[in-house]
Enzyme design. Structure first.
Site, mmCIF file in Angstrom:
data_model
loop_
_atom_site.group_PDB
_atom_site.id
_atom_site.type_symbol
_atom_site.label_atom_id
_atom_site.label_comp_id
_atom_site.label_asym_id
_atom_site.label_seq_id
_atom_site.Cartn_x
_atom_site.Cartn_y
_atom_site.Cartn_z
ATOM 1 N N THR A 1 31.907 -0.655 -18.238
ATOM 2 C CA THR A 1 31.580 -1.223 -16.961
ATOM 3 C C THR A 1 30.110 -0.948 -16.787
ATOM 4 O O THR A 1 29.553 -0.124 -17.489
ATOM 5 C CB THR A 1 32.424 -0.511 -15.894
ATOM 6 O OG1 THR A 1 33.783 -0.734 -16.205
ATOM 7 C CG2 THR A 1 32.104 -0.962 -14.496
ATOM 8 N N ASP B 1 44.302 -2.962 -16.202
ATOM 9 C CA ASP B 1 44.139 -2.205 -14.946
ATOM 10 C C ASP B 1 45.340 -2.365 -14.014
ATOM 11 O O ASP B 1 45.468 -1.644 -13.027
ATOM 12 C CB ASP B 1 42.861 -2.622 -14.210
ATOM 13 C CG ASP B 1 41.641 -1.842 -14.704
ATOM 14 O OD1 ASP B 1 41.817 -0.885 -15.472
ATOM 15 O OD2 ASP B 1 40.516 -2.200 -14.315
ATOM 16 N N GLY C 1 32.913 4.058 -15.925
ATOM 17 C CA GLY C 1 33.653 5.272 -16.275
ATOM 18 C C GLY C 1 35.132 5.244 -15.931
ATOM 19 O O GLY C 1 35.772 6.291 -15.894
HETATM 20 O O1 DON Z 1 37.902 -1.691 -12.603
HETATM 21 C C1 DON Z 1 38.085 -0.610 -13.143
HETATM 22 O O2 DON Z 1 38.348 0.398 -12.524
HETATM 23 C C2 DON Z 1 37.919 -0.479 -14.647
HETATM 24 N N1 DON Z 1 38.173 -1.741 -15.275
HETATM 25 C C3 DON Z 1 36.554 0.037 -14.959
HETATM 26 C C4 DON Z 1 36.329 0.247 -16.430
HETATM 27 C C5 DON Z 1 35.184 1.106 -16.738
HETATM 28 O O3 DON Z 1 34.536 1.635 -15.868
HETATM 29 C C6 DON Z 1 34.891 1.357 -18.152
HETATM 30 N N2 DON Z 1 33.688 2.098 -18.302
HETATM 31 N N3 DON Z 1 33.442 3.013 -18.944
#
Ligand code: DON
Length: 568
Positions: A379, A421, A471
């Site tokens: 992300t 998710d 994260g």
């Molecule tokens: O939306 C979310 O919470 C996750 N898809 C975020 C993924 C993420 O932060 C990956 N990064 N390291």
């Protein structure tokens, strides 16, 4: 050839163009940048520079955010995207706020058990890799929507820098070369047509030039047609054909129906600071406010940064808040999320009633609170302040690094793997170890719960700080700690961002600590309190901006990545 301009006009033109070049100079700096007027902090130096140039040309923070989003889709494909989604938090210079939800949606053909086999067991990797992993992308609709409401520069101008980079190429950083090399096998395995432009048998090296010709063509369609350049016509057709070749389910109707949504910003108070953050379908804002409310009665500032006592207090709040997240949070268009109750001070005090300052509560002994409706690895985050004082915080994602690993053939961009998710089976942890149930079950058209927490903090009615990070599940606790580092421990922005972090998320019942985050004595004390501790290389990659007391802007560009600030 006869010159049609008199000499004075030619001189004027030269003067104007020179002056323009000079005025477009922005400072770009890995860490500790302090500027007078305007700033962008993002995961990539080229994207930050592009954003700062848009600001220098008189664009506002939303204009710059759009240019940065498209630039990151080119230079930072591990997370930057047009095939993913995200959230935008806006605070206008005089305090008006808005939040934009451009989170992906489950395709119409999805169903709650789509990742389970005939024995109702989870089929490994199906929600994470390949053509069934993506939700309907939201990023392009999000940018078009933000532009419609707030954009000031011509739309084309916001796309041009990204198109240029994709077409002419740019140099890879060592980190990006490594990320591409680490995914060669996955790119081959999960694509129906091998994406030759990212393949390199000898291995990518730092400084290699990479070009994305098909992506440039897609960006040109978006430049010419706005949202329709993505959700209709050639791009939509290429997405659907890609789906058909790989047994995916995103349809033309899914694409045509996708809409970004303005949501009411989530607001909270912490010791006189006002927190403006993202409401559901992100869990991030609710959880952040719950954490702040849970610790507010305890003098965490006096306990000290990185001490066993302060880590213990945060951990105990975190395990309770993440238990609530698992039960109560989901897409508000499909599930009644008891937001007001969850962020209520008394509710969180009640949740902390069995907190003991000397010993850990077992996560097994914690379950979600009885919150009733008050009758009613990628992300990326970037933070932007323009010279007019407007502030924009955006967190955007493909979910995992390079998302589903699937490039849309002919269009040159990656699709997300955001379906993971969702709670694909009640009680089964997702990629980030998060569990969920009914509130976050898959349903056609529903948005999967997120942890992304783009946040803006105000003090005395004035802008103080913009913060956010990637994260996964650690996003919420990283934002939480960064805010505390400034408010409670008096750190400047760079220190607050680079300070070591810890994380707990209820289940697993583990306190994760970054390597060398705590000294051996603190470690021993925490263990004696009953915490199970596990080392975790890095937690978060925060990109933040602080309005200092002297009204200058200070960057916090996380040293954990290539993150860079640019401004003037
Ligand atoms: O939306 C979310 O919470 C996750 N898809 C975020 C993924 C993420 O932060 C990956 N990064 N390291």
């Amino acid at each position: 050839m006869k010159n049609i301009f008199p000499l004075s006009v030619i001189l004027l033109l030269i003067f104007v163009s020179c002056d323009q070049t000079a005025s477009l100079k922005v400072q770009v700096q890995k860490s500790g940048l302090v500027v007078d007027s305007a700033m962008v902090v993002s995961a990539h130096p080229l994207a930050s520079e592009i954003g700062a140039k848009i600001l220098k040309q008189g664009g506002n923070a939303v204009d710059a955010a759009i240019a940065v989003q498209f630039a990151l889709a080119v230079v930072y494909p591990v997370a930057g995207n047009i095939g993913g989604g995200g959230f935008m938090v806006i605070r206008e210079s005089y305090g008006k706020t808005a939040t934009l939800d451009f989170r992906e949606k489950a395709p119409a053909g999805s169903d709650r058990d789509m990742y389970l086999d005939e024995n109702q067991e989870v089929i490994e990797n199906l929600s994470l890799r390949g053509h069934l992993a993506p939700g309907v992308p939201g990023s392009v609709a999000g940018m078009a929507e933000a532009y419609e409401k707030f954009g000031t520069l011509p739309w084309e101008k916001l796309l041009d820098p990204a198109i240029d980079l994709a077409e002419k190429g740019f140099q890879l950083t060592a980190r990006e070369a490594g990320a591409l090399n680490g995914n060669q096998e996955a790119f081959r395995k999960y694509n129906t047509i091998v994406p030759e432009f990212v393949m390199n048998e000898k291995g990518w090296q730092e400084g290699d030039i990479i070009k994305y010709k098909d992506l440039a063509a897609t960006l040109k369609l978006i430049k010419a047609k706005g949202k329709d350049g993505f959700y209709k016509g050639i791009t939509a057709k290429n997405i659907v054909e890609e789906m058909k070749r790989g047994n995916g389910i995103i349809s033309l109707e899914d694409l045509e129906n996708y809409q970004a949504t303005w949501r009411n910003p989530l607001m909270g108070q912490y010791k006189g600071y006002r927190i403006i953050t993202m409401p559901p379908p992100s869990s991030g804002g609710v959880a952040l406010l719950q954490l702040l409310k849970s610790i507010e009665p305890y003098a965490i500032g006096e306990l000290g940064y990185g001490t066993a006592a302060s880590i213990h207090l945060m951990t105990e709040a975190e395990r309770r808040v993440y238990a609530d997240r698992a039960t109560h949070l989901g897409d508000p268009d499909f599930w009644d999320v008891p937001v007001d109750q969850l962020i209520d001070a008394a509710y969180n005090a009640e949740r902390m009633a069995d907190f003991h300052p000397d010993s850990a509560t077992l996560s097994a002994d914690i379950s979600a609170g009885q919150a009733a409706l008050a009758e009613s690895t990628e992300t990326t985050h970037f933070s932007i302040v323009d010279k007019y004082g407007n502030a924009v915080a955006v967190t955007t994602t493909l979910n995992g690094g390079f998302g589903s690993k699937v490039f849309v053939a002919g269009s040159g961009f990656l699709l997300n793997n955001e379906m993971d998710d969702f709670s694909i089976k009640p009680g089964v942890p997702n990629y980030y170890g998060l569990i969920g149930g009914e509130a976050n079950a898959i349903a056609p058209g529903k948005r999967m719960l997120s942890s992304m927490t783009p946040t803006i903090v105000e003090k005395d009615g004035k802008l103080l700080m913009l913060v956010g990070t990637p994260g996964g599940s650690t996003i919420i606790t990283s934002v939480f700690q960064t805010i505390l580092n400034v408010i409670e421990y008096g750190m400047n922005m760079e220190q607050a961002v680079n300070a070591k972090r810890v994380h707990h998320q209820w289940k697993p019942d583990t306190l994760f600590v970054e390597t060398n985050a705590v000294d051996s004595l603190t470690m021993l004390t925490l263990k004696s309190m009953g915490h199970q501790i596990s080392d975790r290389g890095r937690i978060g990659r925060v990109d933040a901006i602080l309005m200092r007391k002297d009204n200058r802007l200070e960057a916090g560009a996380d040293e954990r990545g290539d993150d860079t600030a640019a401004g003037f």
